[in-house]
Design an enzyme around this catalytic site. Structure first.
Site, PDB file in Angstrom:
ATOM      1  N   ASP A   1      22.256  12.089 -34.170  1.00  0.00           N
ATOM      2  CA  ASP A   1      21.408  10.943 -34.475  1.00  0.00           C
ATOM      3  C   ASP A   1      22.132   9.656 -34.083  1.00  0.00           C
ATOM      4  O   ASP A   1      23.314   9.467 -34.388  1.00  0.00           O
ATOM      5  CB  ASP A   1      21.107  10.956 -35.978  1.00  0.00           C
TER       6      ASP A   1
ATOM      7  N   GLU B   1      20.966  11.553 -29.167  1.00  0.00           N
ATOM      8  CA  GLU B   1      19.910  10.549 -29.239  1.00  0.00           C
ATOM      9  C   GLU B   1      20.570   9.293 -28.672  1.00  0.00           C
ATOM     10  O   GLU B   1      21.353   8.637 -29.364  1.00  0.00           O
ATOM     11  CB  GLU B   1      19.454  10.320 -30.675  1.00  0.00           C
TER      12      GLU B   1
END
Length: 733
Positions: A372, A408
């Site tokens: 993330d 990401e």
């Protein structure tokens, strides 16, 4: 406070009971590890890095909550350690760390606060976040200075404890699938949301790791044809105070506080270490079915938020050592939008992250990670740096460089958007693929240049440094945003249930509601929506790269227009397993299975190298060619002209690379016609050398895709293509 005063505080707060001895122990490994000490004595070694601390107490908790405090007096390279004989698996514990309270310099030690061991491998209890768990006086009348006033109340009764876990697991019977990247199909799911309403899973197992390991859950994954599940965060996480005040929770779990502990809320078997074994059994069951396990991990920030957040672990161990601070050290540098950012350049922080990653691979059996806000991890002192310590350590680590690594590739700081910039070994979520495909099917692309790159592997982003087409993780939807069904049903977000006045969530949805906002009884609108769902799924699963599906999209799952369901631990966030009972949804599921089976059978759809676009033989045939509606190859001008139609020819004769026996890889050739226009199209099929005859494999303008149409069409003839549809043809003969 001086060291003498700290020691006096330790003695004054020690409970009046006989404490076990503390032997010197060892500074490694960090955390609580069962071992055999001197003279064969069994016990547990405790080791905590706490740079700058003046004293550390190990706090052991009995079943009735009675606390026993033990001073760790051994200090090696800023690691406080000790061996406690007689302590074994199931023991609950925490730490109290003594030091200066000086928020103006970033020092926030407060021994009144019980702290979770960053290396705890199991956590027992919930983070309720009453005022006592804040290192400062949370409700101080003058909020602008509240973080500078130390709170002296004991937090131990209000916070979870770490749990000592047994170390004797054996993975000899486990067989990792080791699916090559080019063959991978990722299925993003939430452990609870996927299983909470599944009728085939026993009720006591729903919402748990054991539920996901149940044959009924695995059967859906196997029949669908995915090769990996990407689990939304399963590290132990806490809920934010603003959600708890509204009666909500952080359902998605992007608020980690324990990087070694599987989230206890997903355990059906217990929370004093049983969750570890249950997670491992889940991994084994998925592996036995040929499915890899990828974890969505949140190492960019923690649940302690900013200076007004709670003191749960790292903030009270060494705030300055673990977090990025501003020049005004009271404040946190926030590249995540969550209040804090871990200072990955610091060796102890880098060690925490890499130790955690290796643990999940070697001891928990997982096969990869999706990071993330990975750009926040790639920052050196301030800017994103692809030669940063984090990326360098991953590249040379003998364990981590062999697993699947997905970035990401952005964060919320300046210069944080880094799509296409991560080095080899890494794949990336390709949001440019998402945007181009959404825009094409809603009729908003000014031309088809961008779509051409996205369908063929995004060579403009990834054809450098030895990267391959599978560096692109292609997705149309993800957990964050509209579901696929909502993408064709809503043009505006409807997040009122989140309690934030519909201000949360992105406004940039690139959606089209097909003529009505939300659910409708209009049969024409509903038929168009189903067709658009078929178009989006077909486009995704025929594109070069690694496709990612979101759980439930294959069945037409809806969140009622909520594009930020992070706090919806209810029917909004859970899968509705009755959806396939509806004929349209059942046909959508059947189409998804058929497309994935087609992808599995045909290596031309799973290329390991980028297309060259150059003639490969004397006949002038190329591995990739693009055609307009008139059946002629597109010119440079065509790429810049407005168009609702794009056709690509994939040659199965010119696939680079060889199979496992060193033989040339040969496959069928295909022609895919994507037509987003509102009216039917007459498309002239390319003739020789491309094909003498084509066989229609699928047509999204047809409601029922359970069996291939099989109609033959000579090259050079006109094919009727339905409005807003995809037609896939195989070169016959």
């Amino acid at each position: 406070m001086s060291s003498a005063a700290e020691q006096q505080a330790v003695e004054e707060h020690a409970p009046g009971r006989t404490a076990p001895p503390v032997w010197p122990g060892a500074p490694t490994p960090l955390g609580a590890r069962c071992r055999v000490g001197p003279d064969g004595t069994r016990g547990t070694n405790f080791a905590l890095w706490a740079g700058g601390a003046e004293a550390v107490e190990l706090c052991l908790f009995a079943a009735d909550g009675t606390e026993t405090r033990l001073s760790l007096t051994e200090l090696t390279h800023e690691i406080w350690h000790g061996f406690v004989p007689g302590v074994g698996p199931g023991q609950r514990y925490g730490y109290r760390v003594h030091g200066r309270w000086d928020p103006w310099t970033g020092a926030r030690w407060n021994p009144a606060k019980l702290l979770l061991d960053p290396y705890a491998r199991a956590v027992d209890g919930e983070f309720a976040l009453p005022p006592e768990v804040y290192g400062h006086v949370r409700d101080w009348p003058q909020q602008h200075v509240a973080d500078t006033v130390r709170d002296e109340r004991d937090s131990a009764p209000h916070v979870p404890k770490g749990v000592v876990v047994r170390d004797d697991d054996d993975w000899s019977d486990d067989r990792r699938p080791k699916t090559p990247w080019q063959d991978s199909v990722i299925y993003e799911l939430h452990v609870k949301g996927f299983t909470a309403r599944h009728p085939g899973i026993p009720e006591r197992l729903r919402g748990t790791y054991a539920g996901l390991a149940h044959p009924a859950a695995i059967d859906h994954l196997v029949r669908l044809g995915v090769t990996a599940v990407e689990l939304l965060p399963v590290h132990q996480f806490a809920h934010e105070d603003h959600l708890l005040r509204r009666g909500l929770t952080n359902y998605w779990g992007y608020n980690s506080i324990g990087y070694f502990a599987p989230h206890a809320g997903y355990s059906s078997s217990g929370t004093t270490g049983q969750q570890v074994g249950e997670f491992k059994r889940m991994v084994r069951a998925l592996h036995a079915a040929g499915i890899e396990v990828i974890l969505d991990v949140v190492y960019n920030h923690t649940a302690e938020a900013g200076e007004l957040g709670p003191t749960l672990s790292l903030k009270g161990i060494d705030n300055r050592g673990y977090y990025r601070l501003q020049s005004d050290a009271r404040r946190y540098a926030d590249y995540t939008g969550c209040g804090n950012t871990l200072h990955v350049v610091q060796p102890q922080v880098l060690r925490l992250i890499t130790d955690s990653l290796r643990y999940w691979v070697t001891e928990m059996g997982v096969d990869g990670f999706r990071f993330d806000l990975a750009a926040a991890l790639a920052r050196s002192m301030h800017d994103v740096d692809m030669l940063s310590p984090f990326l360098a350590v991953i590249a040379q680590d003998p364990v981590l460089r062999r697993v699947k690594l997905i970035a990401e590739p952005w964060d919320v700081g300046n210069g944080g958007y880094q799509v296409g910039a991560f080095p080899p070994l890494w794949t990336e979520w390709n949001d440019r693929y998402r945007d181009a495909v959404r825009d094409f099917w809603r009729g908003a692309l000014p031309d088809v240049r961008d779509l051409g790159y996205r369908l063929s592997g995004s060579s403009d982003l990834y054809a450098w440094g030895g990267r391959r087409p599978y560096a692109s993780v292609n997705f149309v939807t993800a957990h964050d945003g509209f579901t696929l069904r909502d993408l064709v049903s809503y043009e505006r977000k409807h997040n009122e249930a989140n309690g934030e006045g519909n201000r949360d969530g992105t406004h940039d949805n690139r959606s089209w509601n097909c003529g009505a906002e939300g659910e409708t009884d209009d049969p024409e609108v509903n038929a168009l929506r189903l067709r658009q769902l078929r178009n989006l799924l077909t486009t995704l699963l025929l594109s070069t790269g690694v496709p990612m599906l979101v759980a439930g999209d294959e069945m037409g799952r809806t969140q009622g227009g909520n594009n930020n369901a992070y706090c919806q631990d209810n029917e909004i966030g859970w899968l509705d397993w009755s959806l396939p009972d509806d004929p349209g949804r059942g046909q959508l599921l059947a189409l998804t299975r058929r497309l994935l089976a087609l992808r599995h059978r045909h290596p031309v759809l799973r290329r390991r190298a980028f297309f060259s676009g150059r003639p490969q033989g004397a006949d002038g045939l190329r591995d990739l060619a693009w055609f307009g509606p008139d059946g002629t190859e597109m010119t440079e001008r065509d790429w810049y002209a407005p168009s609702a139609t794009l056709a690509l020819y994939l040659s199965g004769r010119d696939i680079p690379g060889r199979d496992e026996r060193g033989e040339q890889v040969l496959d069928d050739s295909f022609l895919a016609v994507l037509h987003a226009g509102p009216r039917p199209l007459s498309f002239r099929l390319p003739g020789p050398p491309w094909a003498q005859t084509y066989e229609r494999v699928l047509d999204t303008s047809l409601d029922d895709q359970t069996a291939p149409p099989g109609t033959l069409h000579p090259g050079g003839t006109v094919l009727d293509v339905g409005a807003r549809s995809v037609v896939l043809l195989r070169v016959a003969g």
